[in-house]
Design an enzyme around this catalytic site. Structure first.
Site, PDB file in Angstrom:
ATOM      1  CD  GLU A 177      -2.933  -1.117   2.271  1.00 12.06           C
ATOM      2  OE1 GLU A 177      -4.062  -1.538   2.047  1.00 12.06           O
ATOM      3  OE2 GLU A 177      -2.574  -0.724   3.394  1.00 12.06           O
ATOM      4  CB  CYS A 235       2.778   7.716   3.040  1.00 12.24           C
ATOM      5  SG  CYS A 235       3.246   6.704   4.426  1.00 12.24           S
ATOM      6  CB  CYS A 250       6.906  -4.595  10.099  1.00 10.98           C
ATOM      7  SG  CYS A 250       8.210  -3.623  10.894  1.00 10.98           S
ATOM      8  CB  CYS A 295       5.375  -0.818  17.147  1.00  7.86           C
ATOM      9  SG  CYS A 295       7.097  -0.609  16.657  1.00  7.86           S
ATOM     10  CB  CYS A 322       2.241  -0.411  14.354  1.00  6.54           C
ATOM     11  SG  CYS A 322       2.481  -0.411  12.569  1.00  6.54           S
ATOM     12  N   GLY A 379       6.501  -1.264   6.968  1.00  8.39           N
ATOM     13  CA  GLY A 379       7.865  -1.769   7.130  1.00  8.39           C
ATOM     14  C   GLY A 379       8.851  -0.806   7.749  1.00  8.39           C
ATOM     15  CD  GLU A 380      12.929   0.633  10.788  1.00  9.91           C
ATOM     16  OE1 GLU A 380      12.108   1.100  11.584  1.00  9.91           O
ATOM     17  OE2 GLU A 380      13.764   1.351  10.203  1.00  9.91           O
ATOM     18  CB  SER A 409       9.663   7.359   9.525  1.00  5.00           C
ATOM     19  OG  SER A 409       9.233   7.011  10.822  1.00  5.00           O
ATOM     20  CG  HIS A 418       5.913   6.143  19.204  1.00  8.04           C
ATOM     21  ND1 HIS A 418       5.316   7.209  18.576  1.00  8.04           N
ATOM     22  CD2 HIS A 418       6.281   5.297  18.200  1.00  8.04           C
ATOM     23  CE1 HIS A 418       5.313   7.014  17.265  1.00  8.04           C
ATOM     24  NE2 HIS A 418       5.907   5.875  17.006  1.00  8.04           N
ATOM     25  CG  ASN A 437      -4.569   7.141  12.730  1.00 14.43           C
ATOM     26  OD1 ASN A 437      -5.492   7.955  12.778  1.00 14.43           O
ATOM     27  ND2 ASN A 437      -3.356   7.481  12.305  1.00 14.43           N
ATOM     28  CB  CYS A 447       0.221   7.007  10.972  1.00 11.50           C
ATOM     29  SG  CYS A 447       0.730   8.564  10.369  1.00 11.50           S
TER      30      CYS A 447
HETATM   31  N1  SAH Z   1       8.661   1.527  10.541  1.00 13.22           N
HETATM   32  C1  SAH Z   1       8.894   2.900  10.494  1.00 13.22           C
HETATM   33  C2  SAH Z   1       8.071   3.629   9.465  1.00 13.22           C
HETATM   34  C3  SAH Z   1       6.636   3.235   9.278  1.00 13.22           C
HETATM   35  S1  SAH Z   1       5.502   3.637  10.525  1.00 13.22           S
HETATM   36  C4  SAH Z   1       8.695   3.520  11.855  1.00 13.22           C
HETATM   37  O1  SAH Z   1       8.189   2.847  12.739  1.00 13.22           O
HETATM   38  O2  SAH Z   1       9.087   4.670  12.026  1.00 13.22           O
HETATM   39  C5  SAH Z   1       5.160   5.364  10.320  1.00 13.22           C
HETATM   40  C6  SAH Z   1       4.725   6.073  11.624  1.00 13.22           C
HETATM   41  O3  SAH Z   1       3.384   5.709  12.001  1.00 13.22           O
HETATM   42  C7  SAH Z   1       5.603   5.686  12.800  1.00 13.22           C
HETATM   43  O4  SAH Z   1       5.940   6.813  13.575  1.00 13.22           O
HETATM   44  C8  SAH Z   1       4.694   4.780  13.564  1.00 13.22           C
HETATM   45  O5  SAH Z   1       5.085   4.655  14.885  1.00 13.22           O
HETATM   46  C9  SAH Z   1       3.359   5.439  13.389  1.00 13.22           C
HETATM   47  N2  SAH Z   1       2.221   4.578  13.722  1.00 13.22           N
HETATM   48  C10 SAH Z   1       2.169   3.236  13.664  1.00 13.22           C
HETATM   49  N3  SAH Z   1       0.944   2.803  14.034  1.00 13.22           N
HETATM   50  C11 SAH Z   1       0.201   3.889  14.320  1.00 13.22           C
HETATM   51  C12 SAH Z   1      -1.161   4.081  14.732  1.00 13.22           C
HETATM   52  N4  SAH Z   1      -1.983   3.057  14.872  1.00 13.22           N
HETATM   53  N5  SAH Z   1      -1.584   5.348  14.930  1.00 13.22           N
HETATM   54  C13 SAH Z   1      -0.748   6.394  14.711  1.00 13.22           C
HETATM   55  N6  SAH Z   1       0.531   6.265  14.321  1.00 13.22           N
HETATM   56  C14 SAH Z   1       1.012   5.028  14.125  1.00 13.22           C
HETATM   57 FE1  SF4 Z   2       6.872  -0.589  14.359  1.00 15.03          FE
HETATM   58 FE2  SF4 Z   2       7.136   0.874  12.123  1.00 15.03          FE
HETATM   59 FE3  SF4 Z   2       7.131  -1.832  11.981  1.00 15.03          FE
HETATM   60 FE4  SF4 Z   2       4.890  -0.522  12.576  1.00 15.03          FE
HETATM   61  S1  SF4 Z   2       5.998  -0.423  10.658  1.00 15.03           S
HETATM   62  S2  SF4 Z   2       5.687  -2.353  13.612  1.00 15.03           S
HETATM   63  S3  SF4 Z   2       5.654   1.213  13.771  1.00 15.03           S
HETATM   64  S4  SF4 Z   2       8.652  -0.522  13.017  1.00 15.03           S
END
Ligand code: SAH
Ligand code: SF4
Length: 414
Positions: A126, A139, A146, A150, A153, A210-211, A242, A266, A341, A384
């Site tokens: 996506e 984005c 991933c 987290c 997420c 993804g990371e 990010s 966070h 979200n 996000c």
């Molecule tokens: N993996 C990377 C980039 C993708 S996530 C990272 O973690 O930075 C992009 C952003 O969305 C990150 O800051 C992540 O922590 C945030 N995010 C993930 N799940 C979310 C949610 N449910 N609500 C709001 N932000 C979220």
């Molecule tokens: Fe964590 Fe970013 Fe992976 Fe979501 S996409 S699990 S926020 S590292």
């Protein structure tokens, strides 16, 4: 030639190996995602004299990335027999676009299907486009699923399927430009370029699935092509990567890519961060912030963005705000507060709106810009942390649950 390619090792060679495997099976080699030297190499392999290859690679580069052409036969400065040779051997075809959704707020979400690499299955990815009055942000995803988990997420609930290749990362930008009309029309008079002010995609953020720092080589390659002045020509100041905190990749991002950095912080203490951003157990807050202090190129004009998801009763107290300010002392920083979200099955609630504002006011009063990120595209699950592959997407019941959640959060002043 191995059919199963481990993308975590020597990815550049793996890229080319994958392309060669494709061509040995009779598929045409896609030229997108190769750097200039690799592009020249594959041209030589196809029979173009080595002396010409660099010049031809430059011409092609312009057609591919500046004009967004898919059709070799329209490349007017290349001799006709050569155009046929290119068409026989190579392709610039776009991936399958499974779905395009447009949110009521104008946010768009595209679902791509990429073919298997090696022995795997096709994957779905996506990409989200967020138009605002002064910019348009794309984005982009770097992995399918991933490896990190987290807890807030949605992507984190999908196991890693595989890394995306440079080609697949770039395709997200290229198809977005196709769909939004962002490539210049070479044939219309005076249309040799789209002026900056008219561009639809002005910024890109590696904040999709993804990371990105666990797929460093491919992400680097794609971003260097995206920022190449003779190609997609996005300024590196308009590209943000990010990371959840892969410390060894942070220095490399600054020195080898040179783009802007965002950190998913966070939490303000290791105990909570260990729980909600588990990579913290490997690289704790102190190590992470040290890497930020030393980020190549960081300055007041090139601040690091710290992302902070607002989780009700978890990390949103004024004490957390105080700690945040204390931790970031001395780092040129901006803090992006992200209202949580929700997604089906998530165990958190978004902080109350007035608490988010109080938090933001405190951080602001202490010298850090702290914009609250307006949730965009929630109705199409594009916000996000809501991204996940189609193959794992919502069943009808889950959608209903999500709609109920939207009703609950809609009182938050969006
Ligand atoms: N993996 C990377 C980039 C993708 S996530 C990272 O973690 O930075 C992009 C952003 O969305 C990150 O800051 C992540 O922590 C945030 N995010 C993930 N799940 C979310 C949610 N449910 N609500 C709001 N932000 C979220
Ligand atoms: Fe964590 Fe970013 Fe992976 Fe979501 S996409 S699990 S926020 S590292």
């Amino acid at each position: 030639m191995p059919l199963s390619i481990d993308l975590t090792n020597d990815q550049t060679r793996a890229d080319i190996a994958a392309k060669s495997v494709a061509s040995s099976k009779g598929d045409k080699v896609c030229l997108i995602g190769l750097d200039r030297a690799e592009l020249a190499d594959v041209l030589v392999e196809a029979g173009i004299p080595p002396k010409q290859a660099r010049m031809r690679a430059s011409q092609l580069w312009q057609w591919i990335y500046w004009y967004g052409h898919q059709d070799f036969s329209a490349m007017s400065n290349i001799a006709k027999p050569l155009r046929s040779l290119l068409a026989e051997n190579f392709t610039l075809a776009r991936p399958e676009l499974v779905e395009e959704q447009i949110s009521e707020d104008g946010t768009r979400k595209w679902l791509f299907r990429f073919p298997p690499r090696g022995a795997g299955k096709p994957v779905e990815v996506e990409t989200v486009y967020i138009p605002e009055s002064d910019r348009g942000t794309l984005c982009i995803s770097s992995q399918v699923g991933c490896t990190l988990t987290c807890t807030f997420c949605h992507t984190g609930t999908q196991k890693l399927v595989r890394n995306l290749t440079a080609e697949e990362i770039l395709m997200q930008l290229i198809v977005a430009r196709d769909r939004l009309g962002d490539f210049p029309n070479k044939d219309a008079e005076g249309q040799g370029f789209v002026p900056d002010g008219d561009r639809k995609v002005t910024n890109i953020v590696m904040m999709g699935m993804g990371e990105p720092l666990y797929n460093f080589e491919h992400v680097k390659k794609a971003l260097l092509i995206a920022s190449d002045n003779e190609g997609l020509s996005l300024s590196k100041r308009r590209i943000t990567l990010s990371t959840s905190g892969v410390v060894p990749g942070i220095e490399r991002t600054g020195s080898e890519i040179g783009c802007m950095l965002a950190i998913s912080l966070h939490a303000t203490n290791d105990e909570l961060r260990d729980e909600i951003v588990p990579i913290n157990k490997k690289y704790n807050i102190e190590k992470l912030l040290d890497a930020c202090r030393n980020y190549p190129g960081v300055s007041n004009a090139r601040r690091i963005t710290f992302e902070y998801v607002m989780l009700k009763g978890v990390n949103d107290s004024l004490n957390d705000a105080k700690e945040l300010v204390r931790l970031l002392k001395g780092i040129p920083a901006k803090i992006n507060l992200i209202p949580f979200n929700p997604w089906p099955g998530s165990n958190y609630q978004c902080s109350d709106w007035d608490q988010i504002e109080k938090f933001s006011d405190f951080v602001n009063a202490n010298g850090y810009a702290s914009p609250i990120r307006t949730p965009r595209g929630r109705d199409i699950l594009a916000a996000c942390g809501q991204l996940k592959s189609e193959s794992e997407r919502l069943r009808i019941k889950e959608r209903e649950a999500l709609n109920a959640m939207h009703a609950m959060v809609s009182g938050h002043g969006e």
